[in-house]
Design a protein around this motif. Structure first.
Motif, PDB file in Angstrom:
ATOM      1  N   THR A 179       0.831  -1.200   0.000  1.00 25.94           N
ATOM      2  CA  THR A 179       0.000   0.000   0.000  1.00 25.94           C
ATOM      3  C   THR A 179       0.869   1.255   0.000  1.00 25.94           C
ATOM      4  O   THR A 179       0.514   2.274  -0.603  1.00 25.94           O
ATOM      5  N   ASP A 234      -7.552 -10.572  -5.722  1.00 29.61           N
ATOM      6  CA  ASP A 234      -8.036 -10.279  -4.375  1.00 29.61           C
ATOM      7  C   ASP A 234      -6.999  -9.502  -3.567  1.00 29.61           C
ATOM      8  O   ASP A 234      -7.336  -8.539  -2.866  1.00 29.61           O
ATOM      9  N   LEU A 235      -5.728  -9.882  -3.686  1.00 26.61           N
ATOM     10  CA  LEU A 235      -4.682  -9.163  -2.949  1.00 26.61           C
ATOM     11  C   LEU A 235      -4.496  -7.745  -3.487  1.00 26.61           C
ATOM     12  O   LEU A 235      -4.248  -6.801  -2.719  1.00 26.61           O
ATOM     13  N   LYS A 246      -6.815  -5.918  -4.740  1.00 27.48           N
ATOM     14  CA  LYS A 246      -7.929  -5.142  -4.195  1.00 27.48           C
ATOM     15  C   LYS A 246      -7.696  -4.767  -2.734  1.00 27.48           C
ATOM     16  O   LYS A 246      -7.990  -3.646  -2.315  1.00 27.48           O
ATOM     17  N   GLU A 247      -7.146  -5.709  -1.963  1.00 30.09           N
ATOM     18  CA  GLU A 247      -6.892  -5.435  -0.547  1.00 30.09           C
ATOM     19  C   GLU A 247      -5.949  -4.245  -0.377  1.00 30.09           C
ATOM     20  O   GLU A 247      -6.145  -3.411   0.513  1.00 30.09           O
ATOM     21  N   ARG A 248      -4.933  -4.177  -1.227  1.00 33.74           N
ATOM     22  CA  ARG A 248      -3.970  -3.085  -1.097  1.00 33.74           C
ATOM     23  C   ARG A 248      -4.602  -1.738  -1.415  1.00 33.74           C
ATOM     24  O   ARG A 248      -4.270  -0.728  -0.780  1.00 33.74           O
ATOM     25  N   ASN A 301      -7.885  -1.143  -1.049  1.00 33.38           N
ATOM     26  CA  ASN A 301      -8.856  -0.909   0.023  1.00 33.38           C
ATOM     27  C   ASN A 301      -8.195  -0.391   1.297  1.00 33.38           C
ATOM     28  O   ASN A 301      -8.857   0.244   2.133  1.00 33.38           O
ATOM     29  N   ALA A 302      -6.891  -0.652   1.438  1.00 35.19           N
ATOM     30  CA  ALA A 302      -6.167  -0.160   2.611  1.00 35.19           C
ATOM     31  C   ALA A 302      -5.837   1.329   2.510  1.00 35.19           C
ATOM     32  O   ALA A 302      -5.398   1.938   3.491  1.00 35.19           O
ATOM     33  N   HIS A 315     -10.978   5.433  -3.219  1.00 31.91           N
ATOM     34  CA  HIS A 315     -11.448   4.150  -3.722  1.00 31.91           C
ATOM     35  C   HIS A 315     -12.232   4.258  -5.025  1.00 31.91           C
ATOM     36  O   HIS A 315     -11.968   3.535  -5.988  1.00 31.91           O
TER      37      HIS A 315
END
Length: 324
Positions: free
Chosen positions: A267, A296-297, A299-301, A303-304, A310
């Motif tokens: 991130t 998915d990973l 997206k997680e970064r 979303n952080a 966003h």
């Protein structure tokens, strides 16, 4: 929230057969996986998902990705002679266009062009756009030739006239074999970042972005190392005369004109890119289905990051740039 993935790849069986039969590339195996070789050494794994659009759609459903703008990867068709390069470009663009027709709400594509043959590249650009391409894919170097080389001027002029998005993606460095970048996969982990950084820096100092003001350059992998060295680029502009020969503003100003994907692997890396380009110039990218391209990973970064970024990263910037 709608998610648009602008950096994601597909191959075609015809292309795989051709490149794995070519003298400069060929095939290899590593841990039982078939790979494209470079100079006799494993280079790019051929994932099953790169040839299976149904599997791609299923994986997008699981990851919560709504729309993917697919592209071939480097070295694209740049290694082929004229007849084969045109044949493969047509094959790839036709296959992607057909899949776009099958999945009209889920897929778009970047045109593959035989850049090393400019007249043919322009013809294929026009044909691919008629078939539904929403932008153009290009390697950060064309078999060692810089993107600012006069050879490509006519292609850039046509792309600029049409105000198209162009995804600049790293490829094999010309010095890869001499530097033994196949060891530890240094080509992918470090070499790619250097290729992107050198390519875009050269374009900046060459005056490329003053010459072609209507196209939309998208730099892969959060700009390589550009966000990290932006201060160094500006310092060289200020203190070194050659860096001011063709431009009259700092490199950091040009870095705010171009676009980026979110494909940093922390991130913190994405935040650095945000500082350089701004959230309206950053779009979601996953690099699926490469081994390190996990939707998915990725997206997680994103979303952080602070929530205010966003919408722009996941969909608004892409919808604006690609007129979706």
């Amino acid at each position: 929230m709608e998610v648009i993935d602008i950096h994601t790849h597909m191959m075609g069986a015809t292309w795989v057969d051709a490149i794995t039969s070519h003298k400069n590339y060929g095939s290899a195996e590593f841990n039982g996986k078939k790979m494209i070789a470079l100079a006799g050494k494993p280079y790019i794994p051929i994932e099953d998902e790169m040839l299976d659009y149904e599997k791609r759609i299923r994986d997008m459903n699981v990851a919560g990705v709504d729309l993917a703008i697919v592209s071939l990867t480097t070295p694209s068709v740049y290694w082929a002679d004229k007849e084969l390069a045109v044949k493969l470009s047509v094959s790839i663009n036709d296959e992607m266009a057909e899949q776009q027709r099958i999945y009209p709400d889920r897929l778009r594509f970047f045109a593959t062009l035989p850049w090393q043959f400019p007249d043919e590249a322009i013809l294929e650009l026009e044909r691919a756009l008629m078939a539904g391409a929403v932008g153009v894919f290009v390697g950060a170097n064309i078999e060692g030739v810089s993107l600012t080389d006069p050879l490509f001027q006519s292609v850039w002029r046509r792309i600029n006239e049409k105000s198209l998005p162009v995804l600049v993606h790293p490829g094999p460095l010309p010095v890869a074999d001499e530097m033994n970048l196949s060891q530890y996969n240094l080509m992918q982990s470090v070499g790619f970042m250097c290729d992107t950084t050198i390519s875009i820096s050269r374009m900046i100092f060459d005056g490329f972005f003053d010459k072609y003001q209507s196209l939309k350059i998208i730099v892969s992998h959060v700009g390589g190392t550009l966000p990290y060295i932006v201060g160094r680029l500006d310092a060289c502009y200020e203190f070194m005369t050659p860096c001011r020969e063709n431009i009259n503003q700092k490199p950091s100003e040009y870095l705010r004109m171009i676009y980026y994907d979110s494909l940093g692997f922390t991130t913190e890396a994405i935040k650095m890119c945000l500082d350089v380009g701004g959230s309206d110039h950053l779009m979601f990218g996953s690099d699926y289905p490469h081994l390190i391209g996990q939707m998915d990973l990725a997206k997680e970064r994103v979303n952080a990051l602070p929530v205010k970024h966003h919408d722009s990263i996941f969909n608004k910037s892409a919808r604006a740039i690609f007129s979706l």
